[in-house]
Each structure stands twice: as C-alpha cells, then as structure tokens.
Design an enzyme around this catalytic site. Sequence first.
Site, PDB file in Angstrom:
ATOM      1  CB  SER A   1     -16.277 -73.121   0.849  1.00  0.00           C
ATOM      2  OG  SER A   1     -16.231 -71.824   0.339  1.00  0.00           O
TER       3      SER A   1
ATOM      4  N   GLY B   1     -20.915 -72.585   3.722  1.00  0.00           N
ATOM      5  CA  GLY B   1     -22.400 -72.240   4.155  1.00  0.00           C
ATOM      6  C   GLY B   1     -22.987 -71.667   2.888  1.00  0.00           C
TER       7      GLY B   1
ATOM      8  CD  GLU C   1     -17.917 -79.626   8.620  1.00  0.00           C
ATOM      9  OE1 GLU C   1     -18.754 -79.156   9.069  1.00  0.00           O
ATOM     10  OE2 GLU C   1     -17.417 -79.270   7.484  1.00  0.00           O
TER      11      GLU C   1
ATOM     12  CG  ASP D   1     -14.745 -72.833   8.286  1.00  0.00           C
ATOM     13  OD1 ASP D   1     -15.002 -74.172   9.116  1.00  0.00           O
ATOM     14  OD2 ASP D   1     -15.903 -72.360   7.828  1.00  0.00           O
ATOM     15  CB  THR D   2     -14.408 -75.273  12.934  1.00  0.00           C
ATOM     16  OG1 THR D   2     -13.866 -76.432  12.470  1.00  0.00           O
ATOM     17  CG2 THR D   2     -15.794 -74.961  12.261  1.00  0.00           C
TER      18      THR D   2
END
Length: 386
Positions: free
Chosen positions: A149, A151, A257, A276-277
């Site tokens: 997660s 990245g 996404e 998160d975004t």
Amino acid sequence: MAKILLLGSGELGKEFAIAAQRIGQIIIAVDNYENAPAMQVAHDFEVINMLDGAQLDRIVAKHQPDFIVPEIEAIRTERFYDYEKQGIIVVPSAKAANFTMNRKAIRDLASKELGIKTANYRYATSASGLQIAVAEVGIPCVVKPLMSSSGKGQSTIKSQDDIEKAWNHAVEGSRGDVIEVIVEAFVKFNSEITLLTVVQNNNPTLFCPPIGHRQERGDYQESWQPASISDADLFEAQDMAEKVTAALGGAGLFGVEFFLADDGVYFSELSPRPHDTGMVTLAGTQNFNEFELHLRAILSLPIFEITLEKVGASAVILASKNANNPTYSGIEKIAALANTDFRIFGKPTSRPYRRMGVALVNSPVITDIETVVERAKLAAAQIIVN
C-alpha cells in the site's frame, strides 16, 4: 448500535473510527503495533499479527463484531469467508476484501473476466521471472508487489539495469507473505483520477466528483477535487467502476483508480475502502466526506446524493527522519491561513517520507484548481516533523 472490528488502524482508520463514534457505533481497532492512530480514538483495541489466522479467529471470537472492516492489505483475508458464514458482515464483502488485497486477483477480474481496459501486464515470482516479464511488456514498465500500500515496493524500470533493483525493492516493500510482483506496461497517460464509488445495499450506486492526484515514490503527494475530465471519459470510468464493484459484491465505498490517456480510460487499481487521495474530502469539498459515506453505506443508511460543495486540495505532511514520539512545529502558522485545515495523524514513530499528516485547503468559490493545490502545498510546508 453496531460493533465494528477495524482491521488496520492508520490515518484512514482513525477518520473512519471518528465518523462511526459520531453516530454511536462501537469501534475495536486492530493493528500490529500499539498506539496506532485509530486506537487513540477507539473504544477498545487489539495488537496482533493479522496475517496469523489463529490470532484473527481469536479476536473475532472474543469481540463478536457485527462488522469487520479491513483498512490494510496485510490480512489473512481467506478467513473472511468463514466469518461471513458465522453471520458477520465483512466490508464490503469477503470476496471484495479477498480479491482486492491482492493485485493479481483484482487485475485478472477486471481484465480477463469483465473485459475492462487495463495496461498490458504480467506476473513474476523471481528476479529471473521478472526479466522475462519485462521483455514481454516492454520498457519502460512499472513493478509493484502484489500486496502493498501507499506505493511501498513500487518502481519504474527504465533500462535493463533497473530490473534487479526493482525486484529487490518490491520484495522489501511487499506486505504479507506473497512474494510475487505485477509488471505493467507504462501507460502514456495525461492524468490520474480516483473515482470514489459508493455501493449501497438497497439504493443506487453513487459516484463522488472525480479526484485528481500526483504521486512520488508510488505514493500520493497532493490530491484535488474536482479533477478535470471530459464527460465521455467520466461516463466510461463510472461504467468500469460500477461493473467491477458489482462483481465484488457487498456495500461500502471503493476507491477506484484510473489513467486518462489519449485513447481513453484505463483501469488501474481498486481499494475496497476509503482512499488516501480521498482525504481531500476532509476539506469540506462534499456534503459527506469519504469516511462518512463508507460508514453510511455499511450500515445501510440511505445516501440520497453526493454533492460538490467546494473546490479543495490536500497535500501530505512528510517526516524526514527516524524518530520516536515525533513532535511538530509550525502548527500556529498553518492555523493562521484562510480556508485551511490540517490533520496530524498521531503516529508514534516517524521515518523518512512517512505520511504524518495532511494539509487541507478549500475555496468557497469555483476557482483555478492549480491555485488551490499550490495553497495546499504551501500550507503543508508550514509544519515540520521533528
């Protein structure tokens, strides 16, 4: 009043726990370390290794929750099917949680079963296998662990020399016990969006206004709402999101996404929980933030509509060093800014590039989104993690 077992207690779990407490629900926060952010606001907590099925079984039997809400990937998700048989509601569903905790399952579902457009991809279970996969998809390409997660473990291969480094980085960043990577052909995209998709039990699926974001090291740095997107691309993204969430089943908010390219929309990833975004929704951009929407969908509270209230942006506050019990300076500076708010997550330790907080900026009038994003970045820069 429902009892909710929250598996994963980071910053997203913390905001979800706050939303749940506001309408009288009981939260038991679980993570593999003490004093995780959501534990600080929960009714009770447990510290376990969530990849240990026996430990999961123990706390489920102990607390007898009405709902199990996963917030991270590193969980023994196959146990969820048994919990559903016991009458516990797994959010969004056992299938959704099990599939989306592993990039292989969700990518194959989208591409092979549903026919949704994705980047060309392969899998690899070794450094030599990665060499073969890269040769098949071509350079440049992106390598990600199947389970990770924010990245972690992600890198871009730009030459043959990068392959071994990419494999080692992916193994180090992998969560769980699956040592396998996905290799994706690089999509020449113009922008990326997150489409928060709210699936309801007895009401229509709803979509939040699209969220744009920028990444570094595979992790988001700024997000903004609304993102710029054509009507045709938005319709295509919504259609893809509805198909994949319907195939997974259950109710709740999904973060879906997409890449937006000259030749249309590409499905990228999906999270079966607040994204998160989507923390930009804490800036008051919508009538309900993403955590409130997730909770209401879970509890089968009808959501009539989701409306855009303000233009907004978020920017992450990052640590620069390793520290225990980090402190923060500059809070009085960010507090003095107009139409600005912030969250400090309360993580007990810091390390370079760890996300420790977020700056939130909105504009009460429709304005240039780039200006709002720059304001968010400047606001985040006011807080220094010590």
